[in-house]
Write an enzyme that holds these catalytic residues in place. Structure first.
Site, short mmCIF file in Angstrom:
data_model
loop_
_atom_site.label_atom_id
_atom_site.label_comp_id
_atom_site.label_asym_id
_atom_site.label_seq_id
_atom_site.Cartn_x
_atom_site.Cartn_y
_atom_site.Cartn_z
CB SER A 98 48.76 13.56 6.92
OG SER A 98 49.00 12.20 7.21
CG ASP A 120 46.50 13.64 15.03
OD1 ASP A 120 46.37 12.79 14.14
OD2 ASP A 120 46.92 14.80 14.82
CG HIS A 159 45.58 12.11 10.89
ND1 HIS A 159 46.77 12.57 11.41
CD2 HIS A 159 45.82 11.83 9.58
CE1 HIS A 159 47.69 12.57 10.47
NE2 HIS A 159 47.15 12.13 9.36
#
Length: 362
Positions: free
Chosen positions: A155, A299, A326
């Site tokens: 991320s 995601d 995610h």
């Protein structure tokens, strides 16, 4: 070299890399015995069980950041860059279930401002160049180098990992960009054009109304997001089943760092957020080290963009997690770790084979 790693091929690619492009004996020789892997005798972090506080220099003075080593392998060492910004290493704790048995050494690390590290009240510190310099100082303190150093960023950590590679790739052996796109403008389009329309129109309209009013402290905002967005795109499990490490990570999030860089919206990076114009898509071809991008079907970031990124990287490969969101390391765990460890060991074995060939040629 471009390599696609769909879930059904992960196992066969590992076998192929052992039997054709590299020697399986070499691959196995670089995986230490468990007695050696877990032996901390003589190491400077033995007393603390692997924990080392690293002192870093910043424009605002010196601060301590927290790191923790797990295992020992002289040729495969992975530094983990957590998300957020302002998150913690806790979201990576599931790595304990997979990497030790593969003999891969890895380092948990809370970036400056995060829960286990110093948390200075200085907003001038929360910018990409300073975070990149911090990672470089941590690398030096942990004695990581181009012969053993793999960097994984998830991320926001993926943004940081790309930026680090663009400045310091001569120190890297391999790079993993997990669940992060190379462009925030493209990242912002994905929830607008793909994820938002999948929601109940009434829920989406109410969320947009709260955002337009800048009413992010309204408890209704998270009340709507958790069942309609988080459990569908952040971590695909009922909230009551979310793993303890993930819950701790969210509870320890530094909101000051997060909002300054990411912004308050969960539908992209907007407003005055400092990351909103970040875009490195045009620079991916400058990253020459072996690089794995990871994307999940569900995601918050576009899996097709992560696949495209791998195609732009001179030595890129892509891992697709069909059940993943995610946090694919939790909701598509077997695919994620099979592909991740395949990549690490393949790079390591190819480097070892090349080195052995050079010695033979001499």
């Amino acid at each position: 070299m471009k390599l696609l790693l769909p879930a059904i091929l992960v196992g066969s690619l590992l076998l192929q890399s052992c039997s054709t492009s590299t020697d399986s004996a070499v691959l196995e020789s670089n995986t230490p015995a468990l007695s050696e892997y877990f032996d901390s005798s003589g190491k400077d972090d033995q007393l603390s069980g692997g924990v080392k506080m690293v002192k870093i220099n910043t424009p605002s003075g010196e601060f301590d950041v927290w790191t923790k080593r797990v295992g020992y392998n002289p040729s495969m060492k992975v530094l983990l860059l957590h998300g957020g910004p302002g998150g913690t290493h806790e979201g990576f704790e599931c790595f304990d279930s997979y990497l030790p048995k593969e003999g891969i050494e890895y380092y948990y690390y809370d970036q400056l401002g995060s829960h286990y590290s110093a948390q200075p009240n200085d907003t001038s510190l929360w910018n990409i160049p300073r975070f990149v310099e911090e990672v470089e100082q941590v690398r030096k303190a942990l004695n990581l180098d181009k012969d053993n150093f793999y960097l994984l960023g998830h991320s926001w950590g993926g943004i940081l990992a790309m930026e680090y590679a663009l400045k310091h790739q001569d120190k890297l052996k391999g790079l993993i960009i997990s669940n992060m796109m190379s462009s925030i403008p493209a990242y912002n389009k994905y929830p607008d054009e793909v994820l938002g329309p999948q929601m109940d129109p009434k829920v989406l309209a109410e969320l947009k109304q709260i955002e337009s009013a800048n009413d992010f402290s309204n408890p209704r905002y998270m009340e709507l997001l958790m069942p309609n967005f988080y459990t569908k795109h952040a971590l695909r499990m009922p909230l009551e089943q979310w793993p303890n490490p993930v819950n701790r990570m969210f509870s320890h999030m530094n909101q000051t760092v997060y909002v300054q860089m990411q912004g308050p919206s969960e539908f992209g990076i907007r407003g005055n957020a400092s990351l909103k114009n970040w875009d490195r898509s045009g620079d991916l071809d400058l990253i020459k080290v072996p690089t794995l991008t990871i994307g999940g079907e569900h995601d918050t970031t576009d899996p097709e963009h992560m696949k495209w990124m791998a195609e732009q990287l001179p030595n890129g490969s892509y891992l697709y997690c069909p059940e993943g969101s995610h946090m694919a390391m939790y909701d598509d765990q077997k695919t994620y770790f099979a592909g991740f460890t395949t990549f690490i060991k393949k790079v390591d074995a190819e480097r070892t084979a090349t080195g052995n060939q050079q010695v033979h040629d001499l």
